[in-house]
Design a protein around this motif. Structure first.
Motif, PDB file in Angstrom:
ATOM      1  N   LYS A  33       0.858  -1.316  -0.014  1.00 21.72           N
ATOM      2  CA  LYS A  33       0.060   0.059  -0.030  1.00 21.72           C
ATOM      3  C   LYS A  33       0.757   1.307  -0.050  1.00 21.72           C
ATOM      4  N   VAL A  34       2.081   1.441   0.728  1.00 27.88           N
ATOM      5  CA  VAL A  34       2.651   2.285   0.768  1.00 27.88           C
ATOM      6  C   VAL A  34       3.370   2.905  -0.385  1.00 27.88           C
ATOM      7  N   VAL A  35       3.500   1.842  -1.336  1.00 29.30           N
ATOM      8  CA  VAL A  35       3.962   2.373  -2.675  1.00 29.30           C
ATOM      9  C   VAL A  35       2.996   2.819  -3.470  1.00 29.30           C
ATOM     10  N   LEU A  36       1.574   2.500  -3.525  1.00 31.03           N
ATOM     11  CA  LEU A  36       0.691   3.060  -4.099  1.00 31.03           C
ATOM     12  C   LEU A  36       0.266   4.535  -3.504  1.00 31.03           C
ATOM     13  N   ASP A  37       0.390   4.702  -2.226  1.00 27.16           N
ATOM     14  CA  ASP A  37       0.073   5.850  -1.480  1.00 27.16           C
ATOM     15  C   ASP A  37       1.198   6.781  -1.917  1.00 27.16           C
ATOM     16  N   VAL A  38       2.129   6.470  -1.950  1.00 22.57           N
ATOM     17  CA  VAL A  38       3.545   7.422  -2.462  1.00 22.57           C
ATOM     18  C   VAL A  38       3.247   7.980  -4.023  1.00 22.57           C
ATOM     19  N   MET A  39       2.776   7.077  -4.718  1.00 23.19           N
ATOM     20  CA  MET A  39       2.582   7.455  -6.139  1.00 23.19           C
ATOM     21  C   MET A  39       1.526   8.455  -6.207  1.00 23.19           C
ATOM     22  N   ARG A  40       0.370   8.029  -5.417  1.00 29.61           N
ATOM     23  CA  ARG A  40      -1.023   8.872  -5.510  1.00 29.61           C
ATOM     24  C   ARG A  40      -0.700  10.393  -4.895  1.00 29.61           C
ATOM     25  N   GLU A  41       0.261  10.298  -3.775  1.00 21.46           N
ATOM     26  CA  GLU A  41       0.453  11.725  -3.249  1.00 21.46           C
ATOM     27  C   GLU A  41       1.440  12.523  -4.400  1.00 21.46           C
ATOM     28  N   PHE A  42       2.184  11.856  -4.820  1.00 25.98           N
ATOM     29  CA  PHE A  42       3.146  12.495  -5.868  1.00 25.98           C
ATOM     30  C   PHE A  42       2.238  13.190  -6.843  1.00 25.98           C
ATOM     31  N   TYR A  43       1.221  12.583  -7.627  1.00 30.44           N
ATOM     32  CA  TYR A  43       0.236  12.964  -8.240  1.00 30.44           C
ATOM     33  C   TYR A  43      -0.614  14.124  -7.820  1.00 30.44           C
ATOM     34  N   GLU A  44      -0.968  13.831  -6.377  1.00 31.03           N
ATOM     35  CA  GLU A  44      -1.807  14.719  -5.953  1.00 31.03           C
ATOM     36  C   GLU A  44      -1.101  16.197  -5.318  1.00 31.03           C
ATOM     37  N   LYS A  45       0.115  16.034  -5.099  1.00 31.52           N
ATOM     38  CA  LYS A  45       0.562  17.189  -4.490  1.00 31.52           C
ATOM     39  C   LYS A  45       1.932  17.710  -5.155  1.00 31.52           C
ATOM     40  N   ASN A  46       2.736  16.861  -5.829  1.00 31.99           N
ATOM     41  CA  ASN A  46       4.127  17.199  -6.255  1.00 31.99           C
ATOM     42  C   ASN A  46       4.331  17.108  -7.679  1.00 31.99           C
ATOM     43  N   ASN A  47       3.221  16.765  -8.547  1.00 28.80           N
ATOM     44  CA  ASN A  47       3.412  16.415 -10.019  1.00 28.80           C
ATOM     45  C   ASN A  47       3.872  17.802 -10.502  1.00 28.80           C
ATOM     46  N   ALA A  48       5.282  17.691 -11.356  1.00 27.42           N
ATOM     47  CA  ALA A  48       5.679  18.842 -12.060  1.00 27.42           C
ATOM     48  C   ALA A  48       6.616  18.077 -12.895  1.00 27.42           C
ATOM     49  N   ASN A  49       6.995  18.922 -13.784  1.00 24.77           N
ATOM     50  CA  ASN A  49       8.147  18.283 -14.803  1.00 24.77           C
ATOM     51  C   ASN A  49       9.424  18.415 -14.139  1.00 24.77           C
ATOM     52  N   VAL A  50      10.439  17.572 -14.322  1.00 29.88           N
ATOM     53  CA  VAL A  50      11.842  17.820 -13.614  1.00 29.88           C
ATOM     54  C   VAL A  50      13.000  18.051 -14.541  1.00 29.88           C
ATOM     55  N   ARG A  56       9.294  26.233  -7.617  1.00 27.81           N
ATOM     56  CA  ARG A  56       9.343  25.317  -6.308  1.00 27.81           C
ATOM     57  C   ARG A  56       8.961  24.141  -6.381  1.00 27.81           C
ATOM     58  N   LEU A  57       7.793  24.027  -7.018  1.00 28.33           N
ATOM     59  CA  LEU A  57       7.100  22.629  -7.138  1.00 28.33           C
ATOM     60  C   LEU A  57       8.137  22.020  -8.190  1.00 28.33           C
ATOM     61  N   ALA A  58       8.583  22.210  -9.270  1.00 24.21           N
ATOM     62  CA  ALA A  58       9.261  21.666 -10.038  1.00 24.21           C
ATOM     63  C   ALA A  58      10.707  21.320  -9.572  1.00 24.21           C
ATOM     64  N   ASP A  59      11.068  22.213  -8.587  1.00 21.34           N
ATOM     65  CA  ASP A  59      12.241  21.904  -8.053  1.00 21.34           C
ATOM     66  C   ASP A  59      12.227  20.626  -6.931  1.00 21.34           C
ATOM     67  N   MET A  60      10.981  20.520  -6.366  1.00 17.39           N
ATOM     68  CA  MET A  60      10.762  19.441  -5.308  1.00 17.39           C
ATOM     69  C   MET A  60      10.771  18.312  -6.235  1.00 17.39           C
ATOM     70  N   ALA A  61      10.099  18.270  -7.193  1.00 18.24           N
ATOM     71  CA  ALA A  61       9.862  16.962  -8.137  1.00 18.24           C
ATOM     72  C   ALA A  61      11.166  16.607  -8.664  1.00 18.24           C
TER      73      ALA A  61
END
Lengths: 400, 137
Positions: A33-50, A56-61
Motif C-alpha cells: 500500500k505504501v508504494v501506491l500511496d506514495v505515487m498517489r501523493e506525488f500526483y496529488e501534491k508534487n506533480n511537475a516536470n523535472v 519550487r514545485l518543479a524543484d521539489m519534483a
C-alpha cells in the motif's frame, strides 16, 4: 521437511483482500500500500516536470526524482550517476546492445549468451548480430539446468565482445554464480551484462561485489511500478552514444547538431516517469526494512517447500535442481501447462504456464511448455497448500 | 467456473481426442501445408491436405499444445474430410465452437481456434485468395 520461519507482511498488500492465491511473482509482483500511496501523493501534491521548471514545485519534483535514483543506487551498491531510468529491463538491454554493442561489435565478432536466457536477453543481441554481421554463441546448460564455470571459461576464451547472462533463470530458478562468471570473463577482457530481473527483487545484489559492467532489472517485479533500471560503470556510460534522442538528454542543440547531456541523463530522453521512479524508491525502502536477506530466505523456503511436495507426486516432472531461488517449474503427466493453469484458476490459484518467454531453453529441455509457481515476499505456506489441493483436483479431471 | 464447469470444458471426448488424436501425422505429397503458433502460449499446429476435385481428399494435422488446441484441431480434420475447399473456408468461429461443443473462456479461445486458423490460411492460399483470417482471440 525443514521448519519454515516466514515473514508476515501480507497485510501490507491490498491485492490479497480478494482472496486469490497468487503464485506468479516472477512475472510481476503485487504492490504494498505504501508504494501506491506514495505515487498517489506525488500526483496529488508534487506533480511537475523535472529538470525544467524553476518554480519550487518543479524543484521539489526534481529532488524527489534524483533522490529516487540515489535510493536505487544504494540498493545495488552503485553510484547515482551510474543509474539510468528506462521503461523496463528489456529497454535497458536494448540500450546496451545498441549504444555499447553497436560500438564494440564488428563483422565476424561474437556475442556470448547462455542457453537459459529470457527472450529479452536474446533478441536485442540477435538484432545487433544481424546489423553487424556478427554471430551469437551460447554457453550450454547441464541436464540439471546449471551452467558450469568450465563452460563459461571456454565461452569467454573465444573472445566475444560481450557476455550477457541471467543472474537467476526465470524458468529453472537456478542462481548462477555470477561473481565467478564475471571474474572469468574479465580475465579474458570480456565485458559483462547481467540480467538481474529475477535476482534483484528476491536476493541481495551488489554491483560493487559482482563487478559486472552492466546490470538491468525491472521495478514491477520489485514491488514497484513499471519502470526499468540500467546500471552501467560510469566510464562505459560516458563513452557510449545515446540510445533514444530528444529533450532532456542534450546540453545544447543547434540547427545541425547537438551536444549530449552528462550521464545518466544522456540516456533519459523525453519527459521522465517521475512518479514511477518515486514509487520504485518507496518499494526499495519497504524491502530494505524487511531486509533482502530475509526476503531471500522466505522465498527460497517456500520454493523448497513446494519443490518437496511436488517431488512426492509420481506424475509430476520437476525441472532444475536444488540450486534455486524462488520458483518451481514442472509438468503433470500428459497435461499441457495451460490445461493445468486453467484448472487451477477455477480454484483461485494463479500460476504461469507456457514457454515463459524462453523458447530456446524450452527446446533445450525438450518440452513445449511447463507450469511455474513463483513466490514473493507476501507469499505464504498456506498458498502452497491451497495450490497443492487445487492441483489434485486438476489431476482428477484428467484422470491422473 | 465451478468444478462441474471445469470438467465440462475437459469432458471425456476432449481428453479422448487429446490422447488419441484422429488424423494425426503427415501426408506423403500434400497439396496444402500450413503452420502457425499461438505466440502467447506456444501451441502449434501444422495442417496437411491432399486436394482431390476441389475437395479435401485427405487431411492430417500435427503439433503440440494444450488439450483444447489439439482436440479441436483433430475434430476439425474429421469434419473437413471430404468437404469442398470453399465450404471449409467458410467455416467460422461459431461453427468451430459448435463442433467442439464445450464452454470456452476468453483466454482459451485462441487455443480452440488455432487449428481452424491454420487450415483456413492454407486453403485460402491454395485457392489464391488473399483474405485476412480473423484472429478471434
Amino acid at each position: 521437511m525443514a521448519v519454515i520461519s516466514l515473514l508476515d507482511v501480507r497485510k501490507d498488500f491490498p491485492f490479497f483482500s480478494q482472496g486469490l492465491v497468487y503464485l506468479d511473482s516472477a512475472a510481476t509482483s503485487q504492490k504494498p500500500k505504501v508504494v501506491l500511496d506514495v505515487m498517489r501523493e506525488f500526483y496529488e501534491k508534487n506533480n511537475a516536470n523535472v529538470h525544467r521548471g524553476v518554480y519550487r514545485l518543479a524543484d521539489m519534483a526534481t529532488q524527489m526524482y534524483e533522490a529516487a535514483r540515489k535510493t536505487v543506487a544504494e540498493f545495488i551498491g552503485a553510484h547515482p550517476r551510474e543509474i539510468v531510468f528506462v521503461r523496463n529491463a528489456t529497454e535497458a538491454i536494448n540500450l546496451v546492445a545498441h549504444s555499447f554493442g553497436g560500438s564494440v561489435v564488428s563483422k565476424d565478432d561474437s556475442i556470448l549468451l547462455t542457453e537459459m536466457e529470457h527472450h529479452s536477453n536474446i533478441v536485442p543481441w540477435q538484432m545487433l548480430a544481424k546489423t553487424k554481421d556478427a554471430k551469437l554463441s551460447f554457453v550450454p546448460i547441464t541436464e540439471s539446468g546449471q551452467i558450469e564455470l568450465s563452460a563459461v571459461r571456454h565461452g569467454v576464451s573465444q573472445k566475444p565482445k560481450i557476455f550477457a547472462f541471467t543472474h537467476v533463470s526465470n524458468v529453472l530458478g537456478t542462481i548462477n554464480p555470477a561473481k565467478e562468471f564475471i571474474a572469468e570473463a574479465h580475465k579474458c577482457g570480456v565485458p559483462v551484462l547481467l540480467d538481474a530481473s529475477q535476482s534483484v527483487p528476491s536476493m541481495p545484489v551488489s554491483v560493487k561485489d559482482l563487478d559486472c559492467d552492466f546490470l538491468v532489472f525491472s521495478g514491477h517485479k520489485l514491488l514497484g511500478p513499471h519502470i526499468g533500471v540500467l546500471y552501467g560503470k560510469r566510464e562505459l556510460l560516458e563513452r557510449m552514444e545515446p540510445f533514444l534522442c530528444g529533450g532532456g538528454m542534450i546540453k545544447e542543440v543547434d540547427f545541425q547538431s547537438s551536444t549530449w547531456n552528462d550521464v545518466p541523463w544522456k540516456f533519459e530522453a523525453g519527459t521522465f516517469d517521475v512518479p514511477s521512479a518515486v514509487g520504485l524508491a518507496s518499494a526499495i525502502e519497504y524491502l530494505n526494512k524487511v531486509g533482502m536477506k530475509n526476503v531471500m530466505e522466505h522465498e527460497q523456503a517456500l520454493a523448497r517447500y513446494a519443490y518437496d511436495l511436488l517431488g512426492k507426486d509420481p506424475v509430476v516432472t520437476l525441472y532444475g535442481s536444488d540450486n534455486r531461488l524462488n520458483l518451481v517449474s514442472f509438468n503433470v503427466g500428459d497435461m499441457h501447462g495451460h490445461d493445468v493453469s486453467t484448472l487451477l484458476d477455477q480454484h483461485g490459484v494463479c500460476v504461469r504456464a507456457g514457454h515463459h518467454c524462453a523458447h530456446p531453453l524450452m527446446k533445450r529441455l525438450g518440452i513445449p511448455a511447463c507450469v511455474r509457481v513463483s513466490f514473493g515476499v507476501y507469499s505464504t505456506k498456506a498458498d502452497v497448500d491451497k495450490f497443492m489441493v487445487a492441483l489434485q483436483k486438476a489431476k482428477k479431471v484428467f484422470g491422473l | 467456473m465451478t468444478d462441474d464447469l471445469a470438467s465440462e470444458m475437459y469432458k471425456e471426448i476432449i481428453l479422448d481426442y487429446y490422447r488419441h488424436p484422429r488424423n494425426y501425422g503427415v501426408l506423403p505429397h500434400p497439396d496444402i501445408v500450413s503452420h502457425d503458433v499461438n505466440t502467447s502460449c506456444g501451441d502449434e499446429i501444422t495442417m496437411q491436405v491432399l486436394v482431390k476435385d476441389g475437395r479435401i481428399g485427405n487431411i492430417r494435422f500435427s503439433g503440440r499444445g494444450c488439450a483444447i488446441s489439439q482436440a479441436s484441431a483433430s475434430m476439425l480434420t474429421e469434419f473437413a474430410l471430404g468437404k469442398s475447399l470453399e465450404e471449409v473456408a467458410k467455416f467460422n468461429k461459431e461453427s468451430m465452437l459448435g463442433l467442439i461443443n464445450i464452454p470456452i473462456s476468453c483466454m482459451r479461445l485462441k487455443c480452440a481456434l488455432l487449428g481452424l486458423k491454420v487450415l483456413k490460411l492454407g486453403i485460402l492460399q491454395f485457392i489464391g485468395e488473399k483474405v485476412e483470417v480473423e484472429d478471434e482471440g
